[in-house]
Enzyme design. Sequence first.
Site, PDB file in Angstrom:
ATOM      1  N   ARG A  36      49.743  19.424  21.709  1.00  0.00           N
ATOM      2  CA  ARG A  36      51.112  19.298  21.760  1.00  0.00           C
ATOM      3  C   ARG A  36      51.622  21.018  21.577  1.00  0.00           C
ATOM      4  O   ARG A  36      52.803  21.609  21.778  1.00  0.00           O
ATOM      5  CB  ARG A  36      52.079  18.739  20.517  1.00  0.00           C
ATOM      6  CG  ARG A  36      51.346  18.936  19.162  1.00  0.00           C
ATOM      7  CD  ARG A  36      52.098  18.352  18.119  1.00  0.00           C
ATOM      8  NE  ARG A  36      51.133  18.166  16.989  1.00  0.00           N
ATOM      9  CZ  ARG A  36      51.466  17.818  15.781  1.00  0.00           C
ATOM     10  NH1 ARG A  36      52.683  16.962  15.669  1.00  0.00           N
ATOM     11  NH2 ARG A  36      50.674  17.900  14.685  1.00  0.00           N
ATOM     12  N   LYS A  84      40.962   6.821  14.140  1.00  0.00           N
ATOM     13  CA  LYS A  84      40.429   5.945  13.315  1.00  0.00           C
ATOM     14  C   LYS A  84      41.679   5.726  12.083  1.00  0.00           C
ATOM     15  O   LYS A  84      41.574   6.472  11.237  1.00  0.00           O
ATOM     16  CB  LYS A  84      39.131   6.330  12.669  1.00  0.00           C
ATOM     17  CG  LYS A  84      37.753   6.574  13.595  1.00  0.00           C
ATOM     18  CD  LYS A  84      36.609   6.935  12.939  1.00  0.00           C
ATOM     19  CE  LYS A  84      35.607   7.049  14.007  1.00  0.00           C
ATOM     20  NZ  LYS A  84      34.193   7.707  13.385  1.00  0.00           N
ATOM     21  N   GLY A 112      31.926   5.595  16.203  1.00  0.00           N
ATOM     22  CA  GLY A 112      30.368   5.609  15.736  1.00  0.00           C
ATOM     23  C   GLY A 112      30.539   6.753  14.780  1.00  0.00           C
ATOM     24  O   GLY A 112      31.239   7.407  14.313  1.00  0.00           O
ATOM     25  N   LYS A 167      35.931   2.055   7.008  1.00  0.00           N
ATOM     26  CA  LYS A 167      34.873   2.708   6.277  1.00  0.00           C
ATOM     27  C   LYS A 167      35.395   4.257   5.720  1.00  0.00           C
ATOM     28  O   LYS A 167      35.066   4.619   4.718  1.00  0.00           O
ATOM     29  CB  LYS A 167      33.704   2.956   6.803  1.00  0.00           C
ATOM     30  CG  LYS A 167      34.169   4.322   8.232  1.00  0.00           C
ATOM     31  CD  LYS A 167      34.008   5.458   8.148  1.00  0.00           C
ATOM     32  CE  LYS A 167      34.477   6.276   9.354  1.00  0.00           C
ATOM     33  NZ  LYS A 167      34.754   7.666   9.254  1.00  0.00           N
ATOM     34  N   SER A 230      32.648  14.891   5.866  1.00  0.00           N
ATOM     35  CA  SER A 230      33.572  13.963   5.936  1.00  0.00           C
ATOM     36  C   SER A 230      34.611  14.481   5.095  1.00  0.00           C
ATOM     37  O   SER A 230      34.577  14.656   3.771  1.00  0.00           O
ATOM     38  CB  SER A 230      32.944  12.595   5.725  1.00  0.00           C
ATOM     39  OG  SER A 230      34.166  11.804   5.231  1.00  0.00           O
ATOM     40  N   ASN A 232      37.228  12.563   4.288  1.00  0.00           N
ATOM     41  CA  ASN A 232      37.355  11.264   3.250  1.00  0.00           C
ATOM     42  C   ASN A 232      36.490  11.463   2.246  1.00  0.00           C
ATOM     43  O   ASN A 232      37.023  11.186   0.938  1.00  0.00           O
ATOM     44  CB  ASN A 232      37.111  10.112   4.359  1.00  0.00           C
ATOM     45  CG  ASN A 232      38.417  10.109   5.151  1.00  0.00           C
ATOM     46  OD1 ASN A 232      39.628   9.790   4.865  1.00  0.00           O
ATOM     47  ND2 ASN A 232      38.241   9.991   6.374  1.00  0.00           N
TER      48      ASN A 232
END
Length: 317
Positions: A36, A84, A112, A167, A230, A232
Amino acid sequence: MSQSVKSVVILGAGAWGTALAKLAAINGNQVHLWSRQGSQSLVSVLENAHIVLSAISMQGVRDVASVVQSSPVSPETIFVTATKGLEPKTTYTPSQIWQEIFPNHPVVVLSGPNLSQEIVRELPAATVVASKNINAAQSVQLVFSSSRFRVYTNPDPVGVELGGTLKNVIAIAAGVCDGLNLGTNAKAALVTRGLTEIVRIGKNLGAKTETFYGLSGLGDLLATCNSPLSRNYQLGYQLAHGKTLKEILASLPGTAEGVNTCRVLMEIAQQRSIAIPISEQVYQLLEGEVTPQQALDQLMLRDIKPEFDDFPKEQMW
Ligand SMILES: NC(=O)c1ccc[n+]([C@@H]2O[C@H](COP(=O)([O-])OP(=O)(O)OC[C@H]3O[C@@H](n4cnc5c(N)ncnc54)[C@H](O)[C@@H]3O)[C@@H](O)[C@H]2O)c1
Ligand SMILES: O=P(O)(O)OC[C@H](O)CO
């Protein structure tokens, strides 16, 4: 690997969109990476696209899909979603949004154990492309498969998508676990019981149980719960070190979808009376209702129970 050159449009030039654009380009496809912030209009890049892949973070998916809807798109175009997350208003997965907006086009989920920073370094990795339309899944498989990226097909898009999405909540808990130095036994218990929660929700939403034991389920859970790459996991780790959610989000590179996913997940679990105690503690932690230590105590002091919900009684002892 031989294949015809495809025109591939990647929507979202964040960490994952950029890595996927590189993978498609390696195979000689004609790739347009749209952002964008960029100068190219969406309408101009969509013309003649064989494949439109969305790597937009969850909060932008419906807006971008609606803009794509108002642009001319070939009736043959395959939509691929690599997001996700879950939509707060509808609890839809991203593929459900794309399919709702494009009911006559094939929709493929790509998910994945795929930490983008490893993929751009060309470290080996594998992923899954899932669709009810096997031809569409195989086309996408050819576009992204290479000697460094092994792509499997799967007929359970909802399962593949939910594995990758849910997850993230368990990865936050894994970050907390490591941040509190709770040890390897605790981490193994957390990840295994986390998978049980993912399977419970997934089955209830129509996914196949086996899918959660594959790359997009267990595979992604292991990658995300064990890597400081990661976002998270990082978020959970920093919560355990006393930072507030607001402070962490202000300095985190990119999107940690687990925060929003956890809120939507709680709504789904409450509506359907599904027990997800780890995710519930993550929710309370993110809401500032418990400390990491209190969350741990609440999990350890729950009523004792059998390991499995649905073992037939005659097989129990
Ligand atoms: N980074 C990874 O390793 C990885 C791997 C697999 C899946 N994913 C998933 O892919 C998605 C994107 O992750 P990322 O790491 O690239 O995040 P990111 O924050 O780096 O990039 C997100 C992209 O979405 C775009 N975006 C957000 N809202 C938008 C809107 N309203 N309109 C247009 N564009 C909008 C942003 O401009 C940006 O280009 C997430 O759902 C993530 O869970 C990420
Ligand atoms: O950085 P995260 O936590 O969004 O994880 C990235 C991918 O989902 C790993 O497969």
